[in-house]
Structures are given as C-alpha cells and as structure tokens.
Design an enzyme around this catalytic site. Structure first.
Site, PDB file in Angstrom:
ATOM      1  N   GLN A 129      37.501  35.387  46.162  1.00  0.00           N
ATOM      2  CA  GLN A 129      38.867  34.860  46.164  1.00  0.00           C
ATOM      3  C   GLN A 129      39.838  35.768  46.932  1.00  0.00           C
ATOM      4  OE1 GLN A 129      40.174  32.690  42.448  1.00  0.00           O
ATOM      5  NE2 GLN A 129      38.525  33.893  41.539  1.00  0.00           N
TER       6      GLN A 129
ATOM      7  N   ARG B  51      40.181  25.331  41.891  1.00  0.00           N
ATOM      8  CA  ARG B  51      41.405  25.053  41.110  1.00  0.00           C
ATOM      9  C   ARG B  51      41.197  23.820  40.235  1.00  0.00           C
ATOM     10  NH1 ARG B  51      42.493  29.459  40.678  1.00  0.00           N
ATOM     11  NH2 ARG B  51      40.525  29.700  41.788  1.00  0.00           N
TER      12      ARG B  51
END
Length: 728
Positions: free
Chosen positions: A249, A608
């Site tokens: 990430q 997400r």
C-alpha cells in the site's frame, strides 16, 4: 482489557515489549486495534508511563481515532501524557518547546501548500522569471523533494545538473530567506528543523530520547527519508521502535515516500521481530484474491497473502463503456436502482479514480439524476478565500513578521494603501533586512511618503496593535468576533450583496463557530503540552488539518475521490473507474518503479471494497488534444481469462442492456495494448531547432516535447508526431 478478541498474530504484536518490531499489516487486518492494544498493554501491564510513549500517525483523523479507542480501553487519566499525532504535529510541538536552541521562537507560523506557492511566486518576480516559463508549482515541489532528502540550498545548487535545477536552486535560497524573515516554517521544515535540533543539541536529543522510550509509527511504508532519519534519531537510545505498515500500500512516491525503507527495516535492526497480519476483516475472499493477482506481479514486495473467513461474496464485475459519459451513466443507473430497491443507501457507494479530472462526468450525471454525492479533494474549507483572509489576520496577530499574511489582508477590505506605497514598503524592508510590518513603523520610511499614505499605514498598524492587545486578555472566539467587527471584514462581505459574498460571510461565521467548539475541546488538552496561547494552538491545528480529517463517513451520500485520497477508508461498494492505459497506470509513470507504484495504487483501490467491487473502463475518452480511443489497463491481464459479468448483468441478470459485450480481461488487454515506444528525447538533452537554434529538453511526455531556448525565446512545446528537433 480483553485480549481474547485478538487473533494470534495480533496478540503476538501486542505482547512484544522490548526491542524493534516490524508488523506487516495488510489491508483491513486490524492494525489500528494492534497499535491501540499494544499501547494500553504497555501502560497497564508493564507500568510504562504514558509520557514515555510516542505514537505517530499519518493523518489527524487516525490520531483522533487512536485516542478515542484508548479512552474506551483505559479509564480515567491512565493515558494522560501520551503523545499521539502526525509527524508534523509532533515536530511542531517539539519545536515550540525546544526550538529556541536553534533560533526558532515558539510563535512561528506554519505555511501550508498555498502559502508556499505564493512565496515561490514572489521569489520568481524578484528574480525576473516569468512563471509561464517556469511553473511555480513544479519549483515548489522540487524544493519539497530536496528538503525531504535533507538537501540544503547550498548542496542543491552544487549538484544542480540542468537548467531547471539551477532555477530551483536560485529560488530555493531566496525562499528560505523569505521564510526566516517571516518567522515561518513550511511542512518539510517541521521535520527538518526537529532533526537539526536533535542532531546539534545534545541536551535536546537526550531529553526526547529519554522521554520517548517506546515509539510506534503507523503507515511506515509511507515515510520519506527525513521522517526515517527523525524516527531513527528518537529511537536510537532505547531501540523500542514498533513500525506498522504494508509495502503493498505504498502509493506516495510522488511525495517522497520510499517503500524501500520498510523493506530494509530488518537490515537496520537485525534483531527485529517480524509479524505478518494476513487475516482480513473487511473484504470478501473474491475481492482479496483478485487484488492479490494484481499486486503479486510486483517484483519488489514482501511475500504475504490476505485471507478471510468471508468465503462467499458477489462476483467482481468488469464493464466497458463507450466513453466517460456512458461510464458515469451506467454507474448512476446501478446506484439509483440499488437504492430504489432498498438494497443499499447512497452512503454505501464510492467512486474511485486516478485523476481529479475524472470526477467531472460523475458530478454532472449525479446532479442530473439527483443522486446525493460529495467530492473529496475539492476546495477545502480552510482553502477558501474568505477563510484564508481571516486566518491571515489571526496569523498577523500571532506573528507580526508574517509578511505573506500582511500582504494578503492589508487592503482587504480596501484601505487606500496603493501598490506604489506597498512597493516602497517592500523596498525599504528588503534594504533594511526587516519584515514589512516593522518597516511600516520606521520613521525613515514614513517621512518619504505622502501624508495620505502615512495615515493609511499608521491607521492599519494602530488597528493591529489594538487587536493584539485585546487578544492577550480575551478568548479566541471573542478575539475573532472583535477582529471581524473592527476590521470591517464581515460587514464588507455582507455589504456587497451578491449571493457569493453572502455565502462567503456564512463560511466566516462557521469558522467562528468552529473556533468556539475548538476552545471548549482545547480546554481539556494535555497538561504536559507546551503552554501556547489559544490563538497559536488554533492556528497550528488548522494549518495541519487535511481534507480527509473533515470527511464525515456517516453522511448518506455517494463519495467521489481519488485513489490516493481513499487510502485507509472502506466502503461496502466500490467502483474503480477509468481502468485504462494512460490513466491507471498513469501516462507519467514510465519506469518499472513507477509502474509498480501504480499497480499498488490499483491494489489499494480494490481493497477498499467490503462487499462489491466493480471495475470499469471507457473505449474512448476526451482529452486536451481531443477524443481518442482508450486501451484497457494492462493491470487487468492479471485477472485471467475467465469471463466477468458486467454491471448490467449483475443488476438485471442479462447482458442485453450492456453497451458492448465484455471481453475477458487478459485477451481484451493483450489485443489492445501496443508495445510502448521509448521517448525520443530525454530531459537535459541538447537539441537543435532549424529556426530557434539550440535548446535543452525540459520534459518529454507521451505526445509533446518541451524545450527551453536561451535568450528571449523561452519555453516552447512541439508535438512528437511532427517534431522539427534533432539531437545537437
């Protein structure tokens, strides 16, 4: 404190006490829970005083969430004295406490991105450089990159290798001089000056190393070199450093983040304990498997794979659209249908895209369909002109040497202080090496001015001095109300009568209302915190707040935001749109390192999603050069050849309404993606134009090359298809 809710890996991280600890925490793996319980366990079970713990987060929102969770676990004042905040907030506090040792008074102001840009523009004017030839934003970013690598102006000048870098070097030196004269620090200075304090002042270094015996850093994959050096300095004595992050990430390379820093943690600390949190509590296994297929193609990553007990889940959809307008219509139809059927609420949906410009089609379609939505990343409340005006008044009260704030409001509202008078003030200030505010007091300057100009300047100075005296003995809220009344600013807005000005006046009142709430909350602040005036604490808060800090996730509206802004958030339904070559990966990403970051960005967007993930791309898209055909993103190849349903099939059970028959990802991409051709010119290369002569390449993009020519010619751009340039 109930540890039974933790899984084995989380528990292992919580119970680890002394020595370096690296926690690889995948998306949705409960890292905030680990950090919270680890702090609580150190305090309650090991008797570590809260003041000996420092927790660093990357957003104020994350810091507030951590504090709230700790308050629920620990009762009473058990956590009082604990330092929790962003790198910038922690360093600002250190500098206000101890900065005098390196000549930084505690009333310094913090210049945000807009302030920094304005300083760069003023320096360009001083250097007689046209900002149409040299982009102020690019120069500001270059200065920030240098500071992130701890490169001072002199070293930058010595290493400058091309025309652009030499211009940056000249601006950088004057930029620093401007900030010093204004008693101001920019965001990078907060880190760099804290490092300078610790490196040059042994007493300060010993004080903060002894104070922070246990350090926890969240989102460690996003630290830049300066933040890395700061962390190492603080942790050097006790070595109780716990870093939590996920290299998959790491998406902020453009801000200076270096993913290598988390990957080399074990080299920095050979005795480090390494724990991987791979159980995901957010998404379905279908989503996790697809995201893993994408990110696993990166060569430089720590081996790990997320899993979940949510084995069942809706299939991921892949929907082509004729263009961006149809892409927005398809998604709007899906959202409308789901909400009308009572399956979802508007707040369940998020539309994620690579660039802000992609929001336009969705905003227009949602407004047409009356779908409530909010745009994250648009103009922040604190960036609105009227708010920056009021904050400039407050900053001038706190720090009279803040010349940038003075120039912003000296004629707002109008005070008959003309440009000629201001020019004389600026010239006198520069000659004497003093701030503009001090120059306005100087009899040597005043005697050179006409009587009307003298009176106007002295009237402004008297007003500000009166307000400063008032602020010393009154609350922040009373000071703001008196300032708005005495300066006539609110009356000036209201008196203009148009709808925009009335709306601006309403924003100013909301700022005062927020200041009142801030004072109430501020009264409960840590007793150990450095004693600053309420005005200074308020100014520091608003200077460090980010757009995401104000996001209310409970509002029942569809969220539109960039992939970068979405990091750390989650939504039941995610639309990842614009999956096209040139958008994701972006056209500016050319090197293998940059492509890997774009792939991580895609991974962040996919993870997400909690329940549903929908991927879309347009077969053609409008651009500055006109409409052109689009190529599906090569990242889609990783999803394989199995057919994926479209949004229409998911909604109606049949593909009849689909704009085009979806092709399988790998075949669709393989047939559409052409081999990339190398750029014919490189930045810094000397080239020759048949009429303009010899110049230096500044930038070579996908379709255009930009060249700087000497003399009065300046910067010129040429299309690569019909380029008249040749190598010199």
């Amino acid at each position: 404190m109930d540890l039974s809710t933790l899984n084995l890996e989380q528990l292992e991280a919580v119970l680890h006490k002394d020595g370096p600890l690296l926690v690889f925490a995948g998306a949705g793996s409960g890292k905030t829970r680990v950090i919270t319980y680890r702090i609580a366990h150190l305090i309650r079970e090991h008797g570590v005083a809260p003041r000996h713990i420092l927790a660093v987060t990357f957003t104020n929102k994350a810091a507030d969430e951590l504090k709230e969770r700790l308050e629920r676990i620990l009762q009473g004042d058990e956590a009082r004295g604990l330092w929790v905040g962003t790198f910038h907030a922690v360093c600002a506090r250190i500098l206000r406490e101890s900065g005098r040792a390196i000549d930084i008074p505690p009333n310094f102001v913090v210049y945000d991105d807009g302030d920094q840009l304005e300083v760069v523009r003023r320096v360009l004017i001083e250097l007689n450089i046209d900002e149409k030839q040299m982009n102020p934003r690019a120069i500001r970013n270059a200065i920030s990159r240098a500071k992130e690598k701890l490169i001072p102006p002199r070293d930058y000048r010595e290493s400058a290798s091309d025309y652009f870098e030499r211009i940056v070097a000249s601006v950088y030196e004057r930029y620093e001089t401007y900030l010093r004269a204004a008693n101001a620090l920019d965001f990078d200075d907060l880190i760099n000056k804290a490092i300078e304090l610790l490196e040059t002042q042994p007493h300060a270094r010993e004080r903060y190393q002894d104070q922070f015996r246990y350090i926890l850093v969240d989102e460690y994959q996003d630290v830049n070199y300066a933040q890395y050096v700061l962390t190492r300095l603080l942790a050097d004595k006790y070595r109780n450093l716990c870093v939590v992050g996920d290299d998959d990430q790491s998406i902020y390379g453009f801000r200076g983040a270096e993913v290598e820093l988390i990957l080399r943690f074990e080299q920095d600390f050979p005795d480090a304990k390494v724990i991987k949190l791979e159980r995901n509590y957010r998404s379905t296994q279908v989503i996790l498997d697809a995201a893993f297929k994408v990110v696993s193609e990166n060569r430089f990553r720590a081996p790990k794979r997320l899993w979940t007990e949510r084995k069942e889940g809706a299939p991921i959809t892949l929907t082509p659209a004729r263009d961006e307008e149809e892409e927005a219509r398809i998604i709007a139809d899906y959202i409308y249908r789901q909400t009308q059927l009572g399956r979802r609420r508007y707040g369940d949906f998020a539309v994620l895209y690579r660039t802000n410009a992609q929001s336009r089609a969705f905003e227009e379609r949602f407004m047409r369909e009356r779908i409530p939505h909010r745009l994250v990343g648009a103009l922040r409340f604190y960036d609105r002109k009227e708010i920056k005006d009021v904050l400039a008044y407050l900053r001038l009260l706190a720090n009279p040497d803040d010349s940038l704030s003075l120039l912003r409001i000296i004629n707002t509202p109008p005070r008959k202080i003309g440009q000629a008078t201001l020019k004389q003030v600026q010239t006198h200030a520069a000659e004497c090496g003093i701030s503009l505010y001090r120059a306005m007091h100087d009899p040597l300057l005043l005697q050179q001015l006409a009587t009307s100009a003298q009176n106007a300047l002295l009237g402004f100075v008297a007003l500000m001095e009166q307000l400063r005296e008032y602020a010393e003995t009154h609350t922040l809220t009373d000071t703001m109300r008196t300032l708005l009344q005495q300066t006539g600013y609110l009356a000036w807005l209201e008196g203009r009568g148009d709808a925009e000005s009335i709306d601006r006046a309403g924003n100013v009142r909301e700022l005062v209302n927020f200041a009142e709430r801030f004072e109430t909350r501020d009264a409960e602040r840590d007793a150990d915190e450095v004693e600053l005036s309420p005005l200074m604490r308020f100014l520091q808060y608003v200077s460090l707040v980010s757009d995401l800090d104000t996001l209310n996730e409970r509002e029942n509206q569809v969220v539109l935001m960039t992939l970068h802004a979405a990091k750390g958030l989650e939504f039941p339904v995610v639309f990842l749109v614009g999956l096209e070559q040139g958008l994701l990966p972006h056209s500016r990403s050319e090197t293998p390192r940059e492509i890997e970051e774009e792939r991580r960005l895609c991974y962040v967007g996919m993870t997400r999603a909690k329940d549903e993930l929908h991927l879309t791309y347009a077969l053609s898209r409008g651009s500055y050069e006109g409409r052109r055909s689009s190529i599906p993103s090569p990242f889609l190849r990783a999803l394989g050849d199995d057919p994926m349903p479209t949004l229409y099939q998911t909604l109606y059970g049949a593909p009849a309404s689909a704009p085009a028959k979806p092709r399988t990802p790998a075949r669709a991409v393989a047939s559409a993606v052409a081999r990339p051709t190398p750029a014919p010119f490189l930045p810094g290369q000397r080239v020759r134009h048949p009429e303009l002569g010899t110049g230096i390449v500044v930038k070579c993009a996908e379709t255009v090359v930009t060249v700087m020519f000497p003399g009065g010619t300046g910067m010129r751009s040429f299309p690569l298809r019909s380029c008249p340039l040749e190598e010199a």
